[in-house]
Design a protein around this motif. Structure first.
Motif, PDB file in Angstrom:
ATOM      1  N   LEU A 558       2.779   8.070  -9.302  1.00 51.20           N
ATOM      2  CA  LEU A 558       1.536   7.310  -9.464  1.00 51.20           C
ATOM      3  C   LEU A 558       1.793   5.964 -10.129  1.00 51.20           C
ATOM      4  O   LEU A 558       1.170   4.953  -9.779  1.00 51.20           O
ATOM      5  CB  LEU A 558       0.527   8.122 -10.280  1.00 51.20           C
ATOM      6  N   TRP A 559       2.696   5.937 -11.088  1.00 52.23           N
ATOM      7  CA  TRP A 559       3.032   4.685 -11.782  1.00 52.23           C
ATOM      8  C   TRP A 559       3.624   3.669 -10.811  1.00 52.23           C
ATOM      9  O   TRP A 559       3.258   2.495 -10.818  1.00 52.23           O
ATOM     10  CB  TRP A 559       4.007   4.994 -12.913  1.00 52.23           C
ATOM     11  N   GLU A 561       3.323   3.683  -7.478  1.00 50.02           N
ATOM     12  CA  GLU A 561       2.338   3.324  -6.444  1.00 50.02           C
ATOM     13  C   GLU A 561       1.406   2.221  -6.917  1.00 50.02           C
ATOM     14  O   GLU A 561       1.112   1.272  -6.183  1.00 50.02           O
ATOM     15  CB  GLU A 561       1.539   4.563  -6.050  1.00 50.02           C
ATOM     16  N   GLU A 562       0.971   2.304  -8.141  1.00 52.59           N
ATOM     17  CA  GLU A 562       0.073   1.276  -8.677  1.00 52.59           C
ATOM     18  C   GLU A 562       0.756  -0.085  -8.700  1.00 52.59           C
ATOM     19  O   GLU A 562       0.155  -1.108  -8.343  1.00 52.59           O
ATOM     20  CB  GLU A 562      -0.372   1.675 -10.083  1.00 52.59           C
ATOM     21  N   ARG A 563       2.007  -0.101  -9.096  1.00 52.58           N
ATOM     22  CA  ARG A 563       2.707  -1.388  -9.184  1.00 52.58           C
ATOM     23  C   ARG A 563       3.052  -1.949  -7.806  1.00 52.58           C
ATOM     24  O   ARG A 563       3.001  -3.159  -7.602  1.00 52.58           O
ATOM     25  CB  ARG A 563       3.964  -1.230 -10.043  1.00 52.58           C
ATOM     26  N   LEU A 565       1.382  -1.336  -4.839  1.00 53.27           N
ATOM     27  CA  LEU A 565       0.210  -1.697  -4.038  1.00 53.27           C
ATOM     28  C   LEU A 565      -0.635  -2.774  -4.702  1.00 53.27           C
ATOM     29  O   LEU A 565      -1.210  -3.620  -4.014  1.00 53.27           O
ATOM     30  CB  LEU A 565      -0.631  -0.458  -3.750  1.00 53.27           C
ATOM     31  N   ASP A 566      -0.722  -2.746  -6.030  1.00 52.20           N
ATOM     32  CA  ASP A 566      -1.521  -3.759  -6.725  1.00 52.20           C
ATOM     33  C   ASP A 566      -0.659  -4.918  -7.234  1.00 52.20           C
ATOM     34  O   ASP A 566      -1.038  -6.087  -7.133  1.00 52.20           O
ATOM     35  CB  ASP A 566      -2.270  -3.126  -7.909  1.00 52.20           C
ATOM     36  N   ASN A 569       0.295  -7.334  -4.472  1.00 51.83           N
ATOM     37  CA  ASN A 569      -0.815  -7.819  -3.654  1.00 51.83           C
ATOM     38  C   ASN A 569      -0.886  -9.355  -3.720  1.00 51.83           C
ATOM     39  O   ASN A 569      -0.878  -9.943  -4.787  1.00 51.83           O
ATOM     40  CB  ASN A 569      -2.127  -7.208  -4.148  1.00 51.83           C
ATOM     41  N   ARG A 574      -0.089  -5.965   1.920  1.00 49.32           N
ATOM     42  CA  ARG A 574      -0.346  -4.635   1.368  1.00 49.32           C
ATOM     43  C   ARG A 574      -0.083  -3.533   2.395  1.00 49.32           C
ATOM     44  O   ARG A 574       0.488  -2.489   2.061  1.00 49.32           O
ATOM     45  CB  ARG A 574      -1.798  -4.559   0.868  1.00 49.32           C
ATOM     46  N   GLU A 578       2.409  -0.442   1.838  1.00 50.74           N
ATOM     47  CA  GLU A 578       1.857   0.924   1.859  1.00 50.74           C
ATOM     48  C   GLU A 578       2.562   1.770   2.922  1.00 50.74           C
ATOM     49  O   GLU A 578       2.850   2.952   2.693  1.00 50.74           O
ATOM     50  CB  GLU A 578       0.355   0.886   2.122  1.00 50.74           C
ATOM     51  N   TRP A 581       5.882   2.803   1.519  1.00 53.89           N
ATOM     52  CA  TRP A 581       5.702   3.775   0.439  1.00 53.89           C
ATOM     53  C   TRP A 581       5.352   5.157   0.981  1.00 53.89           C
ATOM     54  O   TRP A 581       5.921   6.162   0.560  1.00 53.89           O
ATOM     55  CB  TRP A 581       4.649   3.259  -0.526  1.00 53.89           C
ATOM     56  N   GLU A 606       5.048  -9.624 -12.703  1.00 53.84           N
ATOM     57  CA  GLU A 606       4.188  -9.429 -13.877  1.00 53.84           C
ATOM     58  C   GLU A 606       4.768 -10.104 -15.112  1.00 53.84           C
ATOM     59  O   GLU A 606       4.046 -10.706 -15.912  1.00 53.84           O
ATOM     60  CB  GLU A 606       4.028  -7.921 -14.122  1.00 53.84           C
TER      61      GLU A 606
END
Length: 609
Positions: A558-559, A561-563, A565-566, A569, A574, A578, A581, A606
């Motif tokens: 989950l960690w 995937e967030e980085r 896909l978001d 971006n 995207r 995706e 992934w 980031e």
């Protein structure tokens, strides 16, 4: 080992120099020189390795006052060079040898004589020229920015950014990163920031305000004509001499020991030279096949050397990733950055210098892609290999290295095969991620080094690939992260396998002494059997890997995937990210290499906002 930073016609505040204090916690120096209407600043942060006295402080001026040097690295043959110079000397540092050698012989005659790892700035006050130089294999990095306001340079990007270099992402650099998983010098992912290529010299003419980039290294032309047994005997002597040179230090030296043959040989040679270095290893525990602690402990026991290990949990590695990206400064897609982060910290508790086994796979033919090139020598039928690619796609769990190998075999020209053999994303996947399948200049960078090799005479294609890898992906990927991560804790990491004289010998050997069908590092292993038990020499290679595939589909899922896909971006498409992934999660096929590279890119983005 130190940090250097400087400017021409721009102020250099002390706060900028402090950006590099981790590279040199033992002292700082800054000097301003005025030449005509120009103001030049040279600064230095010192990690004291040779000559711990004030005589080793920098920037350092030659006795005749003509040259001023800010130096990062080590010159292993400096004592031999010093014998050619008139005294007296203030101390016994290699920096003093360098600056006096420059005063005696000038920059162009000095560089080919240096055996070491280095990146330095040298100001010739008489000719009004500032030089930047990087060692032949690029063990030490140096960055620069040339603008109408002047020139700035530093060991790390953070110092340039602290000087106000407001730079955005270079679209071509991004394409190149997706093609190779790194951006080859002189380019970077930033539009304005450049990285000096290995074996190159930059000359900034103060009067003209212009820069000239030139290559000072030449490809090895010599050929070894002895038997394979003769080669093993000579290699033993050469490697022993390389390790002996790189044990030169006024502070404690250790070895970063994996379970493999390369670091084991370095440790054995160190002991053979009368030194018993402590050995350091990192791992992930008994439940992971990638863990090398038991293998390394066995090697250390066999050699009778002190052994220290550190075991790292997945959560700790994940939490460290943002700090790793911040220290490395560039989004390099190599998972070994994670264990290296903890390994150097453990080593720094006991020593200030470490020897590593890095750098043998390229000159000795240790990678699978070189075997692929041997296949092509037997079956050079590009259309045949092109037809096989759709069939391979029917194998959902196909290893990614096989996929790259088939794409490489389908290429007719050497540069295309090199690109496909190393590619992070092939052209069709780059199009999904960017809407553009361009390689960002990757092929041009490969061709530049291939053209350089023409001066070596007739070389087989596999030799050309090996020599090219030693000047590209080593310098701007593996060695780059090794420098940044070790220097983040003020630890000097040396690479005896890339000793200049040693590699010159290795590259002179017939290719069959190095790589054969199904076998790599032929003479390397033959010689190693004289020092190490067969079970160490022929132990299956683990390659300093981490179980990223399992973790990315498990506790990190989950960690990540967030980085992906978001965090990506607006930078990448995207839907392309995706799709990659989702395929990775289903292992159709495993895309750990690509997912990790994109994760590092997201964290880098980031960190640079």
């Amino acid at each position: 080992m130190c940090g250097i930073v400087g400017t021409v016609d721009l102020e250099l505040p002390c706060s900028v120099v402090e950006q590099l204090c981790h590279r040199g916690p033992d002292g700082q120096g800054i000097e301003q020189i005025r030449i005509n209407h120009h103001s030049i600043f040279l600064a230095h942060t010192r990690l004291a390795i040779l000559d711990l006295s004030p005589a080793g402080q920098q920037p350092m001026r030659s006795r005749n006052g003509r040259w001023l040097v800010s130096f990062n690295g080590e010159i292993y043959n400096h004592l031999e060079l010093r014998k050619e110079l008139p005294g007296p000397f203030r101390g016994h540092s290699d920096t003093e040898t360098l600056v006096e050698f420059l005063a005696e012989h000038g920059i162009e005659k000095t560089l080919p004589r240096l055996n070491g790892m280095f990146a330095f700035a040298a100001l010739d006050t008489r000719e009004r020229k500032l030089y930047l130089a990087r060692d032949p294999f690029g063990v030490k990095p140096i960055y620069y920015v040339h603008q109408k306001e002047g020139l700035t340079f530093a060991s790390e990007v953070r110092a340039l950014r602290a000087l106000g270099v407001d730079d955005g992402i270079d679209p071509e650099g991004l394409k190149c990163f997706l093609a190779l998983r790194y951006v080859p010098s002189p380019h970077t992912l930033w539009r304005k920031i450049r990285r000096l290529p290995p074996g190159h010299l930059l000359c900034f003419d103060l009067d003209k305000g212009s820069i000239r980039l030139s290559r000072y290294i030449e490809p090895v032309k010599e050929r070894f004509h002895g038997t394979i047994e003769d080669a093993a005997d000579t290699y033993r002597e050469q490697l022993s001499a390389a390790v002996r040179r790189q044990l030169l230090s006024d502070v404690p030296v250790g070895v970063l020991l994996s379970g493999g043959i390369d670091s084991a040989l370095v440790a054995a040679m160190a002991k053979d030279n009368g030194y018993e270095p402590p050995c350091f290893t990192v791992g992930f525990g008994q439940g992971h096949r990638e863990c090398e602690i038991d293998d390394a402990a066995h090697t250390a026991r066999t050699l009778g050397l002190p052994f220290h290990s550190i075991e790292v949990a997945p959560d700790a590695l994940r939490q460290a990733l943002p700090s790793i990206v911040h220290s490395v400064e560039e989004p390099l897609g190599t998972t070994s950055v994670m264990p290296m982060w903890y390994l150097v910290r453990r080593a720094r508790d006991d020593v200030t210098v470490v020897l590593t086994g890095q750098g043998s796979d390229e000159p000795w033919g240790g990678y699978f892609r070189y075997q692929v090139e041997l296949v092509r020598r037997i079956m050079p039928w590009a259309p045949f290999w092109r037809m096989l690619q759709p069939l391979a796609s029917l194998w959902p769990a196909r290893p990614e290295v096989v996929e790259r190998g088939l794409r490489a075999l389908a290429q007719r020209d050497v540069s295309g095969r090199v690109l496909e053999a190393c590619a992070l994303f092939p052209a069709n996947e780059r199009r999904l991620l960017l809407g553009d399948d361009g390689d960002g200049g990757a092929d041009k960078a490969i061709t530049y080094w291939l053209d350089w090799l023409n001066a070596a005479g007739a070389l087989s294609h596999v030799e050309r690939m090996m020599r090219l890898d030693a000047r590209m992906n080593l310098a701007d990927d593996l060695l780059l992260y090794g420098d940044k991560i070790s220097m983040a804790v003020s630890l000097e990491a040396r690479v005896p396998m890339l000793d200049i004289d040693l590699v010159r010998f290795v590259e002179s050997l017939p290719v069959g002494y190095r790589i054969q069908w199904g076998k790599g590092k032929v003479v390397h292993k033959m010689m190693a059997e004289r020092y190490l038990p067969s079970e160490i020499v022929h132990r299956p290679k683990k390659g300093f890997q981490v179980p990223f595939g399992d973790w990315s589909r498990g506790p990190w899922c989950l960690w990540i995937e967030e980085r992906l896909l978001d965090g990506l971006n607006g930078l990448l498409r995207r839907e392309g990210v995706e799709r990659l992934w989702r395929g990775h999660l289903a292992e159709r096929p495993d895309r750990s290499r690509q997912v990790f590279a994109l994760l590092m890119l997201a964290l880098w983005r980031e960190d640079n906002r």
